[in-house]
Design a protein around this motif. Structure first.
Motif, PDB file in Angstrom:
ATOM      1  N   PHE A  56       0.704  -0.913   0.318  1.00 11.40           N
ATOM      2  CA  PHE A  56       0.114  -0.127  -0.218  1.00 11.40           C
ATOM      3  C   PHE A  56       0.971   1.647   0.130  1.00 11.40           C
ATOM      4  N   ASP A  57       1.500   0.641   0.803  1.00 11.11           N
ATOM      5  CA  ASP A  57       2.937   2.578   1.038  1.00 11.11           C
ATOM      6  C   ASP A  57       3.305   2.627  -0.512  1.00 11.11           C
ATOM      7  N   SER A  58       3.900   1.414  -1.378  1.00 10.21           N
ATOM      8  CA  SER A  58       4.433   2.083  -2.761  1.00 10.21           C
ATOM      9  C   SER A  58       3.612   1.932  -3.954  1.00 10.21           C
ATOM     10  N   MET A  59       2.083   1.676  -3.420  1.00 10.17           N
ATOM     11  CA  MET A  59       1.089   2.215  -4.585  1.00 10.17           C
ATOM     12  C   MET A  59      -0.312   3.240  -4.075  1.00 10.17           C
ATOM     13  N   GLY A  60      -0.749   3.118  -2.875  1.00  8.45           N
ATOM     14  CA  GLY A  60      -1.445   4.170  -2.476  1.00  8.45           C
ATOM     15  C   GLY A  60      -2.937   3.185  -2.908  1.00  8.45           C
ATOM     16  N   ALA A  61      -4.413   4.067  -2.475  1.00 10.10           N
ATOM     17  CA  ALA A  61      -5.271   3.945  -3.252  1.00 10.10           C
ATOM     18  C   ALA A  61      -5.495   3.970  -3.850  1.00 10.10           C
ATOM     19  N   LEU A  62      -5.760   3.048  -5.098  1.00  8.08           N
ATOM     20  CA  LEU A  62      -6.215   3.060  -6.697  1.00  8.08           C
ATOM     21  C   LEU A  62      -7.592   3.652  -6.513  1.00  8.08           C
ATOM     22  N   PRO A  63      -8.277   4.141  -7.499  1.00 14.39           N
ATOM     23  CA  PRO A  63      -9.397   4.705  -7.841  1.00 14.39           C
ATOM     24  C   PRO A  63      -9.980   4.067  -8.312  1.00 14.39           C
ATOM     25  N   GLY A  64     -11.599   3.316  -8.030  1.00 12.23           N
ATOM     26  CA  GLY A  64     -12.408   2.823  -8.556  1.00 12.23           C
ATOM     27  C   GLY A  64     -12.267   0.840  -7.651  1.00 12.23           C
TER      28      GLY A  64
END
Length: 162
Positions: A56-64
């Motif tokens: 999660f730290d590397s990509m974050g919350a992804l839309p949709g």
């Protein structure tokens, strides 16, 4: 919350894996494949994604997509995500979904292997340095059902044997 005892038909693991099993170095992916990133987006869009905190730290919350982050840290939170403190707890949170994607990292993949019904593996034609790996795919448990070869990688689908 009880621990799942068997394969969950709605759980798919999705990963990009080097020839040497490496998926990263603990900070990010060791390659940049725009076509594969588009495949990942197209495939996971509209479905919950389960991941470890470092992923999660590397990509974050992804839309949709609904993000469920597994972490041992009881005080951890982030905007737009649900937190679970074990993989079984995370899978319980998304149990009603038609399709669930486990998206990493290495430890979460190792734990999820027993629950997954399908693997979507991008086999990357590189052997990068890195300490984070994908678990070995045991051919007595998994059968390759599709392969789409591209320039420098292949999308491979594995289904759990009956």
């Amino acid at each position: 919350m009880s621990e799942p005892s068997a394969v969950l038909p709605n759980v798919t693991m999705i990963a990009a894996v080097g020839r040497n099993g490496v998926i990263g170095d603990g900070l990010g992916m060791p390659w940049h494949l725009p076509e594969d990133l588009r495949f990942f987006k197209r495939t996971t869009m509209g479905h919950p994604m389960v991941m470890g905190r470092r992923t999660f730290d590397s990509m974050g919350a992804l839309p949709g997509r609904r993000s469920v982050v597994v972490t041992r840290r009881r005080d951890w939170s982030a905007p737009g995500v649900e937190v679970a403190h074990s993989l079984p707890e995370a899978l319980d949170l998304v149990s009603g979904a038609e399709q669930v994607f486990v998206v990493g990292g290495g430890e979460i993949y190792r734990q999820a292997m027993r629950y997954a019904a399908r693997l979507l593996v991008t086999e990357v034609d590189l052997s990068p340095a890195g300490s984070v790996t994908f678990p070995e795919i045991d051919p007595s448990v998994w059968v390759e059902t599709a392969r789409d070869a591209r320039d420098g990688f292949a999308w491979v689908t594995w289904e759990r044997r009956a």
